[in-house]
Design an enzyme around this catalytic site. Structure first.
Site, PDB file in Angstrom:
ATOM      1  N   CYS A 335       0.786  -1.228   0.000  1.00 15.38           N
ATOM      2  CA  CYS A 335       0.000   0.000   0.000  1.00 15.38           C
ATOM      3  C   CYS A 335       0.828   1.293   0.000  1.00 15.38           C
ATOM      4  CB  CYS A 335      -1.032  -0.009   1.126  1.00 15.38           C
ATOM      5  SG  CYS A 335      -0.481  -0.665   2.694  1.00 15.38           S
ATOM      6  N   ARG A 364       6.907 -11.307   5.558  1.00 10.14           N
ATOM      7  CA  ARG A 364       6.505 -10.999   6.929  1.00 10.14           C
ATOM      8  C   ARG A 364       7.183 -11.976   7.869  1.00 10.14           C
ATOM      9  NH1 ARG A 364       0.025  -9.597   5.983  1.00 10.14           N
ATOM     10  NH2 ARG A 364       0.431  -7.974   4.416  1.00 10.14           N
ATOM     11  N   GLN A 382       0.157 -11.552  -3.010  1.00  9.76           N
ATOM     12  CA  GLN A 382      -1.283 -11.335  -2.887  1.00  9.76           C
ATOM     13  C   GLN A 382      -1.871 -10.846  -4.200  1.00  9.76           C
ATOM     14  OE1 GLN A 382      -1.581  -8.476   0.327  1.00  9.76           O
ATOM     15  NE2 GLN A 382      -1.607 -10.072   1.881  1.00  9.76           N
ATOM     16  N   ASP A 384      -3.236  -8.266  -4.797  1.00 11.47           N
ATOM     17  CA  ASP A 384      -3.348  -7.025  -4.040  1.00 11.47           C
ATOM     18  C   ASP A 384      -3.681  -5.857  -4.965  1.00 11.47           C
ATOM     19  OD1 ASP A 384      -3.224  -5.471  -1.789  1.00 11.47           O
ATOM     20  OD2 ASP A 384      -1.054  -5.213  -1.837  1.00 11.47           O
ATOM     21  N   HIS A 386      -5.178  -1.445  -4.838  1.00 11.96           N
ATOM     22  CA  HIS A 386      -5.649  -0.283  -4.086  1.00 11.96           C
ATOM     23  C   HIS A 386      -6.395   0.649  -5.022  1.00 11.96           C
ATOM     24  CE1 HIS A 386      -2.318  -1.912  -1.709  1.00 11.96           C
ATOM     25  NE2 HIS A 386      -3.088  -1.579  -0.692  1.00 11.96           N
ATOM     26  N   LYS A 466     -12.857  -2.694   8.019  1.00  8.61           N
ATOM     27  CA  LYS A 466     -12.700  -3.592   6.879  1.00  8.61           C
ATOM     28  C   LYS A 466     -13.830  -4.606   6.831  1.00  8.61           C
ATOM     29  CE  LYS A 466      -9.456  -6.505   9.496  1.00  8.61           C
ATOM     30  NZ  LYS A 466      -8.139  -7.174   9.515  1.00  8.61           N
ATOM     31  N   HIS A 512      -8.191  -0.611   0.250  1.00 12.99           N
ATOM     32  CA  HIS A 512      -7.277  -1.753   0.165  1.00 12.99           C
ATOM     33  C   HIS A 512      -8.146  -2.986  -0.095  1.00 12.99           C
ATOM     34  CE1 HIS A 512      -4.097   0.487   2.634  1.00 12.99           C
ATOM     35  NE2 HIS A 512      -5.198   1.198   2.816  1.00 12.99           N
TER      36      HIS A 512
END
Length: 659
Positions: A335, A364, A382, A384, A386, A466, A512
Site C-alpha cells: 500500500c 513478513r 497477494q 493485491d 488499491h 474492513k 485496500h
C-alpha cells in the site's frame, strides 16, 4: 421492579434480583430443568445471576447455538480441574474457547504425553458425573492476588496484577476447584455433557512472547451432542486426507525445508498451478479496469515511519542495516508503494477512480511456531490492489469489488459463507467521524451488493474498518481470505492529493482490497477443498496420453502434439507398464483426463478418454477429443468466449453444408 421483554414480544415485571432460574421455574418445571444460561440485551449471563436491570430477555438451553461457546469454556475448566487432580503442582494459566473447541495452557516441568490425554479425558467424565455446582464469586483485587499467590498460581496472580485498580474480579468455584474467569458458566459440570475429546498437545509461550516461559497447551473439542462430536471427528479425518502438505508432496507441487523457513520451493507442476490462478486473477482485474504496477522490495525506514507501519508492524518486518547506518525494511505490504505511484504526477478528479494492482512478493517475519505449510508463510504474493477514489465513489467501487469477489468464488466453486465488518479498534488513527462514515459506507455497500454483514467490535485495522469475506470449503470449514478496507489515514500521512473540480487539493480515499489474499494460503485452501482433484482448467497436468503397447508410441506422440497445440497441458506415458498400472498411478496423481491409446486407436485415429474417479471410457476421434477438452479447459473468464467461438464455428460449418 424490572421489566423483561421476551422473544415473542411479551413483557413481564419482576422484582429486582430475580434470577434466570426463578423465571424459568415460573414458566414451567421442564424449562427450569433444561435451562443453562440466559441472554439479556444480547449478553450471556449465568442462570443464577441476580438481575438488576430489565431488557430483552431469553432463556437458553443446550440446543441454542449461542450456548456452544459456553459449553466449550466449561469443558476447558473441567479439563483444568482434571489436570490439577492428576498432576498436582501444575499451574493453570489461560484457557479460552476457540473455533470448534478450546485449549488450556499449563505450566509443568514434566511434559504431558499422548497417553496422559486419555487419563485426563477419563477424569473429566468423572467430574461431569459429580455434577459439581459452578458458582460465581466477586473478590477484591488484593484478595484475589493474595489467594492465587498463596496456592502457587503465580500466572493467575500476574494476570490480576495487570488489571486496573477498581476492576471487578470474578472467580468461578467448581466444586472445590476454582479459577479466575469473567464467565458466564453453566449451572453445574453435568450440563457440559460428555461430547468432548482432547485432540493434541503443543507448546506455547506465556502471553505469546517467546522471551517468556514456555508452557504446555492441550487442545480439545466439545459439542452439544455426541452426534455433533462424531460429525466433527469425521470432518477431521477427511481434513487429514486432504492435508495440502501431503497432497503437495504426492502430487509433486512444492516442498518446504529448514533452510528456508516459511518459504515455498515450488516445483514445475506447483508453479503451473500458481501461475494459472495468478493469471486468472490478473485477467479478472484487468477486465475491471485495474492497472498493474511493480514497486520496490526494500524501502527506507523513514518511509515506513511516515506511513505508520513502523510503529504498528515493526516486529513482523525483515529489517536490514546498511554500511552508512541507514535502516531499510523488506516490504510486508504494497500500500505505501502504491501511494507513491499515485503521487507521481498531478492527479485530477477526472482521473479517479484509479485502481492499481500488484503481484509481487511480500515478506513478513511470522514466528516459526506459527508457520504451517502454505497456510502460514513468511514469503507470499497477494492479488493485491488499491483503489484511489473520491468520497462519492466509495460505495460504487465497494459494490463492484464485492460483485467481482462473488464471481471469482463462484468460478472457483467455493461458497461465500459470511461477511464480517471489523469495526474501530481502541488504538487507531483518524477521527471518530471518519470511522463512523467509513463503517456505515462499507455496510451500506455490502447490503447493496446483496450480502448481509456481521459487525465485530475492535477488529478493524489501525487506519480503517474492513469487510472480511469468509468462504466455506467442501467439508464445511470456513476460511477468511478476501478483504476490503476503507482508509482515510494513509493518503493523509503520505500526503497524497488530487485537484478537485474547484481547483483545490483534496485527499483521495484509499480502498485496500484482495479476493484471494495470499495466493499461497488460497492455494492451500483450494488443494484441500478439491482434495487435489482440480477442475480441468486449473489442473497442473490436464491430460496424460498413456499407451497400451509400444506399437502406439508414435501415435501417442502425435496425440500429445495435437493436445499441446490446442493449449492443453499434456504429458505422455510411454513406459513399458500395464495400462491398469498407469491409470492407477495417474489417478493417484489426480490427473483429470487419461487418454488411452493402443494399436486399434492408432489405426483409427481415436483415443479412449478416462475421467478421474470414473471407470468408464469414452471413445472419440483425436480431433473431437482435442476440441472437446480444449473448450472444457478454458478458464471460467475465457470459457464464454471459447463457447461463443465454437458456436460460431458450428454455425458456419452448418451454413456451408447447407449451401
Amino acid at each position: 421492579m424490572i421489566e423483561l421483554i421476551f422473544p415473542d414480544g411479551s413483557k413481564r415485571q419482576y422484582e429486582s434480583g430475580v434470577t434466570g432460574r426463578d423465571i424459568a421455574a415460573s414458566i414451567s418445571k421442564s424449562l427450569e430443568k433444561k435451562a443453562i444460561l440466559i441472554k439479556l440485551d444480547g449478553e450471556l449471563l449465568d442462570l443464577d445471576r441476580p438481575l438488576e436491570k430489565g431488557g430483552r430477555f431469553e432463556i437458553l438451553t443446550r440446543e441454542a447455538p449461542e450456548a456452544l461457546e459456553t459449553i466449550r469454556h466449561d469443558v476447558s475448566h473441567i479439563m483444568a480441574e482434571a489436570v490439577q487432580e492428576l498432576f498436582p503442582g501444575t499451574q493453570v494459566t489461560i484457557g479460552p474457547s476457540i473455533e470448534d473447541g478450546f485449549y488450556y495452557d499449563f505450566a509443568r516441568d514434566e511434559p504431558f504425553s499422548l497417553e496422559d490425554l486419555a487419563r485426563i479425558e477419563q477424569r473429566m467424565k468423572e467430574i461431569v458425573d459429580r455434577d459439581e455446582p459452578i458458582k460465581r464469586e466477586v473478590w477484591s483485587r488484593e484478595e484475589a492476588i493474595e489467594h492465587f499467590k498463596s496456592i502457587g498460581e503465580k500466572y493467575k496472580a500476574e494476570i490480576i496484577e495487570g488489571f486496573p485498580e477498581g476492576e471487578t474480579i470474578t472467580v468461578y468455584r467448581q466444586g472445590q476447584w476454582k479459577d479466575l474467569c469473567r464467565g458466564p458458566h453453566l449451572p453445574s459440570t453435568k450440563h457440559a455433557g460428555k461430547a468432548f475429546k482432547l485432540t493434541k498437545l503443543a507448546g506455547a509461550y506465556w502471553r505469546g512472547d517467546h522471551r517468556n516461559a514456555q508452557l504446555q497447551r492441550i487442545y480439545g473439542t466439545a459439542w452439544a451432542s455426541e452426534a455433533d462430536l462424531e460429525a466433527y471427528i469425521k470432518r477431521l479425518e477427511e481434513a487429514e486426507k486432504r492435508d495440502h502438505r501431503k497432497l503437495g508432496q504426492a502430487m509433486d507441487l512444492f516442498h518446504i525445508q529448514e533452510e528456508g523457513k516459511g518459504m515455498i520451493f515450488w516445483h514445475p507442476k506447483g508453479w503451473t498451478l500458481y501461475r494459472t490462478l495468478q493469471n486468472y486473477m490478473r485477467r479478472r482485474m484487468e477486465a475491471e479496469g485495474y492497472e498493474e504496477v511493480k514497486t520496490p522490495q526494500v524501502l527506507d525506514k523513514t518511509f515506513w515511519e511516515q506511513s505508520g507501519h513502523w510503529a504498528k508492524f515493526r516486529e513482523s518486518m525483515f529489517v536490514c542495516e546498511e554500511e552508512d547506518g541507514s535502516v531499510s525494511a523488506v516490504k510486508p505490504m504494497n500500500c505505501p508503494g502504491h501511494v507513491q505511484v499515485f503521487k507521481h504526477g498531478q492527479r485530477s478528479y477526472r482521473d479517479l477512480p484509479i485502481r492499481l494492482s500488484e503481484f509481487e512478493a511480500l515478506h513478513r517475519n511470522e514466528s516459526s511456531g506459527s508457520l504451517h505449510g502454505l497456510l502460514r508463510v513468511r514469503q507470499m504474493c497477494q492479488d493485491d490492489a488499491h483503489i484511489f477514489c473520491t468520497d462519492e465513489q466509495i460505495e460504487a467501487e465497494s459494490i463492484a469489488f464485492i460483485r467481482l469477489l462473488k464471481q471469482v468464488y463462484e468460478d472457483l466453486d467455493v461458497e461465500l459463507h459470511a461477511v464480517k465488518l471489523a469495526l474501530r479498534p481502541d488504538q487507531r488513527f483518524g477521527t471518530d467521524e471518519q470511522w463512523t462514515i467509513a463503517e456505515d459506507t462499507l455496510e451500506r455497500a455490502a447490503n447493496a451488493a446483496g450480502v448481509e454483514v456481521e459487525r465485530i467490535e475492535n477488529e478493524g485495522a489501525f487506519y480503517g474498518p474492513k469487510l472480511e469475506f469468509h468462504l466455506k470449503d467442501a467439508i464445511g470449514r470456513t476460511w477468511q481470505c478476501g478483504t476490503l478496507q476503507l482508509d482515510y489515514v494513509l493518503p493523509e500521512r503520505l500526503d497524497a492529493f488530487y485537484i478537485g473540480e474547484d481547483g483545490a487539493k483534496h485527499r483521495p480515499v484509499m480502498l485496500h482490497r484482495a479476493i484471494c489474499g495470499s495466493l499461497e494460503r488460497f492455494l492451500g485452501v483450494l488443494i484441500e477443498h478439491y482434495a487435489g482433484a482440480f477442475p480441468l482448467w486449473l489442473a497442473p497436468t490436464q491430460v496424460v496420453v498413456a499407451t497400451i503397447t509400444s506399437d502406439a508410441d508414435d501415435y501417442a506422440r502425435e496425440a500429445v502434439q495435437a493436445f499441446r497445440k490446442a493449449g492443453l497441458r499434456v504429458e505422455s506415458d510411454l513406459r513399458n507398464e500395464k495400462i491398469n498400472y498407469k491409470v492407477r498411478e495417474h489417478s493417484l496423481a489426480k490427473t483429470p483426463v487419461i487418454a488411452v491409446v493402443g494399436r486399434r486407436e492408432a489405426e483409427e485415429g481415436k483415443v479412449a478418454l478416462r475421467r478421474l474417479g470414473s471407470d468408464r471410457q469414452v471413445i472419440l476421434s483425436l480431433a473431437e477429443a482435442v476440441k472437446t477438452l480444449a473448450i472444457e479447459a478454458s478458464p471460467p473468464d475465457l470459457a464464454i468466449r471459447a463457447l461463443g467461438e465454437e458456436s460460431s464455428r458450428r454455425t458456419s460449418v452448418a451454413a456451408m453444408e447447407a449451401g
